[in-house]
Scaffold this active site. Structure first.
Site: not given
Length: 507
Positions: A272, A249
């Site tokens: 995000r 990740h």
């Protein structure tokens, strides 16, 4: 089969969301469940999931007029990395009903939706407060605990390390576990839901065997994630799949006063999704923040660290509980202005101004002319955004943008981020009914798998929000299949009446 051995219960190994979904489903169908967890408390990695749970065609989406459905979701999941359309179909086609199950049966708030990387629609559900993984998993734990307290339909045993599957011929008929220095046997079909191997760091570990190149990286996984289900399954000839596919990740959170910690918090992908920008050491963007996880990580390897995830005021306000939580944990910092941020980064303020201005202009051009951009976009089409477009996976969705003129006085929440071992796509190979299979492709009677212990569902890359969904969907599929196996023909061996509601059993 139920007449052959005392199968008046379904045994679930692992007390995370997959195990709890399976155990609650068994009780809901009139069965009895025994849940075993080797930790001192239930929850597993599921409680750490920060972005939410995907659902296509949910009641929440319909109230927001989001035009999503299972077909669109299946296409996104296959494009995102899944290789088995039949498993992707189960995951996505069950998503709306199973998200609604959580809301309706456990009184959960999943009223907010966000668009995460790789998704063409906003479909990742969360509530207004706290981390969704924690909220969802605890609701299911509390339900099962109350059922266990009030009835004989459920038992939960912690500090119970299952180490061996018991067989009769090819069939799995129970297990052995260690607790307080003693070995105990229990009988019944097995649902393995004990997670992946993202913290299996020993010299003979699954990580060392399949991905030795990742052993140096930090992880988001708890120390319990040592691949127990996979190892027990392999010991009786169960097939595995995709064990080499371990997701790194991009946004593990670095604590400035302990930068080398092996276990790291994860920055929710929703940070995000609400508009957070990823900057390199020089304050430049270099990727599509909403791209696939493997893509964003790959672009980070090519650029200069330390990397920062930056949220302007509008982005942070949309996910303020997360921002304040991370700040309180010391893994995110609040800056009163862009000027303060630039100073801390050791770069000219003008660099931050220019980075935001270019992003703002690309967003405006995209809005005006979505198909006229100069660069290829992900998952399709064209983009005007040069930093991401040059990578071949350009950004086409923009949210909470600000123009450069505001940067100097704009407050920001900012975290230093680094790639981390996060999720194992591989595991025990299974059918659409969550049945484990042997190396010849035949289902192993009495053995089921769900959650991260299962392999083949996500292919070589899992989309954000699909892990909690995988836990609920395949946990419920496994619970139903194990009940069908246990109850026998015409449900002759069903041990309990079907409750009208799970809640009724807790009174």
């Amino acid at each position: 089969m139920a007449a052959v051995f005392p199968a008046n219960q379904v045994i679930v190994v692992g007390g995370g969301l997959a195990g709890m979904s399976a155990a609650n489903t068994v009780v809901e169908l009139g069965g009895r469940s025994l849940l075993l967890d080797k930790s001192s408390f239930c929850g597993g990695n599921s409680t750490k999931a920060t972005s939410g749970i995907n659902g296509a065609g949910t009641k929440t989406q319909k109230t927001k007029s989001i035009p999503d459905n299972a077909e669109i979701f299946i296409a996104d999941t296959l494009k995102g990395g899944a290789k088995k359309p039949e498993l992707a179909k189960v995951l996505c086609a069950n998503s709306a009903a199973d998200v609604d199950w959580l809301v309706d049966k456990f009184d959960l708030d999943l009223s907010l939706v966000a668009r995460l990387g790789g998704h063409s629609q906003p479909r990742t559900h969360r509530g207004k407060e706290r981390f969704p993984g924690m909220t969802i998993t605890y609701a299911l734990i509390q339900m099962l605990e109350k059922v266990a307290e009030k009835t004989n339909r459920a038992r939960i045993i912690t500090k119970a390390e299952v180490f061996k599957l018991v067989q009769s011929g090819r069939s799995v008929v129970g297990c052995e576990y260690r607790k307080a220095g003693k070995v105990v046997k229990e009988f019944g079909p097995m649902v393995l839901a004990s997670g992946g191997f993202g913290a299996d760091f020993g010299s003979d570990s699954l990580l060392a065997t399949y991905r030795p190149d990742l052993l140096h990286l930090p992880t988001t996984n708890g120390e319990h994630c040592t691949g127990d289900a996979i190892k027990m399954g392999e010991a009786i000839g169960a097939a595995t799949i995709d064990l080499e596919w371990v997701q790194v990740h991009p946004t593990g959170l670095v604590k400035p006063d302990d930068p080398d910690a092996k276990v790291k918090f994860l920055a929710a992908e929703a940070l995000r999704g609400v508009g957070g920008l990823v900057l390199d050491a020089n304050g430049q963007r270099f990727c599509n923040e909403l791209g696939r996880r493997d893509y964003v990580t790959g672009e980070m390897w090519k650029n200069k660290p330390p990397f920062r995830l930056c949220l302007n005021r509008a982005a942070a306000d949309e996910i303020i509980w997360h921002a304040k939580h991370y700040t309180g944990r010391g893994v995110m910092k609040f800056y009163p202005s862009g000027e303060d941020l630039a100073k801390d980064m050791g770069i000219p303020l003008q660099t931050l101004v220019d980075t935001h201005q270019k992003h703002f202009e690309a967003a405006k051009k995209q809005e005006k002319d979505p198909d006229g951009g100069n660069f290829p976009a992900y998952p399709s089409g064209k983009t005007w955004d040069e930093p991401s477009g040059k990578t071949g996976s350009g950004k086409k969705f923009f949210h909470n943008i600000i123009d450069g003129s505001k940067v100097a006085t704009e407050p920001f929440y900012v975290a230093i981020i680094t790639p981390v071992i996060h999720y194992c796509m591989g595991g025990l190979e299974c059918t659409v009914d969550a049945e484990c299979i042997d190396k010849s492709g035949k289902a192993i009677p009495g053995l089921y798998v769900a959650g991260e212990a299962a392999g083949g569902i996500h292919g070589n890359n899992r989309l954000g929000g699909n892990s909690l969904l995988d836990c609920v969907v395949f946990g419920r599929v496994a619970g139903k299949a194990a009940c069908k196996f246990t109850f026998g023909k015409d449900e002759k061996f069903k041990p309990c009446p079907v409750p009208s509601e799970l809640k009724e059993l807790t009174k």
